[in-house]
Design an enzyme around this catalytic site. Structure first.
Site, mmCIF file in Angstrom:
data_model
loop_
_atom_site.group_PDB
_atom_site.id
_atom_site.type_symbol
_atom_site.label_atom_id
_atom_site.label_comp_id
_atom_site.label_asym_id
_atom_site.label_seq_id
_atom_site.Cartn_x
_atom_site.Cartn_y
_atom_site.Cartn_z
ATOM 1 N N HIS A 67 0.711 -1.319 0.001
ATOM 2 C CA HIS A 67 -0.068 0.024 0.029
ATOM 3 C C HIS A 67 0.841 1.353 0.098
ATOM 4 C CE1 HIS A 67 -2.758 2.747 2.051
ATOM 5 N NE2 HIS A 67 -3.710 2.550 1.195
ATOM 6 N N HIS A 102 -1.449 10.594 -2.981
ATOM 7 C CA HIS A 102 -2.801 10.298 -2.364
ATOM 8 C C HIS A 102 -3.424 11.466 -2.406
ATOM 9 C CE1 HIS A 102 -5.337 9.828 1.071
ATOM 10 N NE2 HIS A 102 -5.623 8.736 0.462
#
Length: 274
Positions: free
Chosen positions: A19, A65
């Site tokens: 991740h 992100h």
């Protein structure tokens, strides 16, 4: 299409996904979604890398992100409002540049990328990058926006693996079995948190019943974690014992140890791109 029909999902399970490159690996803390973080994950044996994407004002697709640069870089401003020339001088953690998606696809040619498309403005540029790099079999695309997911499916067709949206996941988890079978999502994989927190309540999503339903329909179940919470060896073992097909981990060192204990090496033994 079933999971087995997609090249992206053709490796032996369980799959291990890093991740943001494994953002809680001690060496990666503060360096999420950077080439350096992804390189460390690959060095540990990871062949599935998770990243998020946004587009700059001039249409360059970056692995990043947040909507803004402020939290993790030494620069400020919304990615969508800045040109690539402005974004490329920012440094994640003060040291690492924000990478372009295309550069990551070239830098790690034997890896597969799980890509969360974070904004509408990134849709068309992401599609263009994936086509330019002939990467359709190397990616799984997801988004919290059902409309964005549908747009990606229309643009790229059934060849590209996509993750189920919230509606498709809810139908499989909470609908009666017959209705769930009739209305199930076209996505070959569910990528969900083990527990969903809403309105002050904790709702368990990953259950033996959900995993069984997904498998009966030829789908995989991948589990991710909220900000690293409950991301420890015991939780990894618990979910793998439930039969989940993949874990999207920040603590990629811990997950690597767990998989080794279970005799499941990170490197694929059959199929795949290696």
């Amino acid at each position: 299409m079933r999971a087995a029909d997609h090249a992206y999902l053709s490796d032996l399970t369980p799959l291990a996904l890093a991740h943001r490159g494994g953002s809680l690996l001690p060496a990666n803390v503060g360096l999420e979604n950077t080439r350096a973080a992804f390189a460390r994950a690959v060095a540990l044996g990871y062949r599935y890398l998770e990243t998020d994407v946004h587009a700059t004002r001039d249409g360059q697709v970056v692995a990043f992100h947040d909507t803004v640069l402020d939290r993790v870089t030494d620069a400020r401003g919304a990615v969508a409002d800045l040109t690539w020339d402005e974004v490329c001088v920012a440094r994640v953690g003060g040291t690492e540049p924000v990478p372009l998606l295309g550069d990551l696809l070239e830098a790690f040619p034997t890896t597969r990328f799980n890509i969360d498309v974070k904004a509408d403005a990134a849709l068309e540029p992401t599609v263009a990058v994936l086509r330019e790099h002939d990467a359709l079999d190397r990616v799984c695309l997801g988004s919290f926006s059902p409309r964005r997911i549908r747009a990606l499916r229309r643009a790229l067709g059934p060849r590209v693996a996509t993750a189920a949206g919230q509606v498709g996941t809810a139908a499989l988890r909470f609908s009666p079995a017959l209705l769930a079978r009739m209305l199930h999502t076209p996505a070959p994989v569910l990528q969900i948190p083990a527990v969903h927190h809403v309105a002050g309540r904790s709702l368990v999503l990953v259950t033996p019943g959900l995993v069984r339903r997904a498998h009966d329909l030829g789908k995989q179940v991948h589990v991710w974690f909220h900000d690293g919470r409950r991301e420890d060896a015991a939780e990894f073992h618990r979910l793998l014992d439930l039969g989940v097909d993949g874990l999207v981990a920040d603590r990629i060192d811990v997950l690597a140890d767990v998989l080794a204990q279970r005799g499941s090496p990170l490197l694929p033994q059959a199929g795949g791109l290696l």
